[in-house]
Design a protein around this motif. Structure first.
Motif, PDB file in Angstrom:
ATOM      1  N   SER A  25       0.816  -1.216   0.000  1.00 22.87           N
ATOM      2  CA  SER A  25       0.000   0.000   0.000  1.00 22.87           C
ATOM      3  C   SER A  25       0.848   1.264   0.000  1.00 22.87           C
ATOM      4  O   SER A  25       0.389   2.325  -0.428  1.00 22.87           O
ATOM      5  N   LYS A  26       2.096   1.148   0.465  1.00 21.16           N
ATOM      6  CA  LYS A  26       2.991   2.305   0.495  1.00 21.16           C
ATOM      7  C   LYS A  26       4.027   2.281  -0.628  1.00 21.16           C
ATOM      8  O   LYS A  26       4.887   3.160  -0.699  1.00 21.16           O
ATOM      9  N   SER A 155      -4.003   2.467   6.123  1.00 20.98           N
ATOM     10  CA  SER A 155      -3.428   3.395   7.101  1.00 20.98           C
ATOM     11  C   SER A 155      -3.695   4.857   6.741  1.00 20.98           C
ATOM     12  O   SER A 155      -3.345   5.761   7.505  1.00 20.98           O
ATOM     13  N   GLU A 159      -3.270   8.730   9.289  1.00 18.57           N
ATOM     14  CA  GLU A 159      -2.252   9.763   9.117  1.00 18.57           C
ATOM     15  C   GLU A 159      -2.868  11.148   9.321  1.00 18.57           C
ATOM     16  O   GLU A 159      -3.925  11.463   8.760  1.00 18.57           O
TER      17      GLU A 159
END
Length: 220
Positions: A25-26, A155, A159
């Motif tokens: 995902s990052k 996530s 954030e």
């Protein structure tokens, strides 16, 4: 584990690496590939049609079924694992349809349930298995909330810089629909991040579908 064991299944937990979903995902694909190769090598001799891989977190278990096909070096092993990997809802639905699990094992209480589908679950699995699984207790009235993303998106909503946008996404459809349900209505959400977002946005507690089915089991 407890539910499946009480229903007569032998459940084994294998010590493995995380799925790599967080890395994917990052954009850290090299790290994700390392996780994929480790897990494929670990599971390739363990997972078969008779011994499937079953998971409860949609984004994690579906990584084994989808991204591992491209990330793993051993494509043959990854394909075999992919074909025998299921969300727990899919597995129980299949077993119910084979009459290996029956409604007689569960309560006949009248309850109303609403399902919020996890985004990746909706993309790769669908919400039908969850609907079918939660309909196993005879008097459970189950509907699927017509909603988009809860806003958490893995996530993303955790954030600080994305928090306001995350909550706006939740307010677009999901939050108002949950607020308009009776307090006695059970909210089902398979995604961990979805359940957190629902709690933060509506102050309602949602439960994983497998938790709801475990609570419905007559054999406590």
């Amino acid at each position: 584990i407890e539910l499946l064991t009480k229903l007569g299944y032998k459940v084994t937990i294998t010590k493995h690496e995380e799925s790599g979903r967080g890395f994917i995902s990052k954009g850290f694909l090299d790290d994700a590939k390392e996780k994929a190769n480790f897990n494929v090598n670990l599971f390739k001799e363990l997972i078969t049609k008779e011994t499937p891989l079953v998971g409860i977190e949609p984004s994690a278990i579906l990584t084994f079924r989808d991204e591992y096909l491209r990330l793993a070096d051993d494509k043959t092993a990854a394909k075999n694992i992919s074909e025998n990997t299921f969300t727990v809802e899919e597995f129980i639905k299949q077993e119910f349809e084979k009459n290996s699990i029956t409604s007689q094992s569960f309560t006949t209480e009248n309850k109303t349930l609403k399902i919020h589908g996890h985004c990746q679950q909706k993309s790769l699995s669908g919400t039908e298995p969850t609907f079918k699984m939660l309909s196993i207790p005879k008097n459970y009235k189950v509907t699927i909330i017509n909603s988009g993303c809860c806003g958490m998106a893995g996530s993303f909503g955790y954030e600080k810089e994305h928090y306001n946008l995350s909550m706006q996404v939740g307010e677009d459809t999901l939050f108002p629909k949950i607020r308009n349900t009776e307090n006695t209505t059970i909210i089902a959400a398979a995604g961990t991040s979805c359940r957190h977002q629902i709690k933060d946005g509506t102050n309602r507690i949602s439960k994983h579908p497998i938790t709801i089915l475990r609570e419905a089991l007559l054999q406590k």
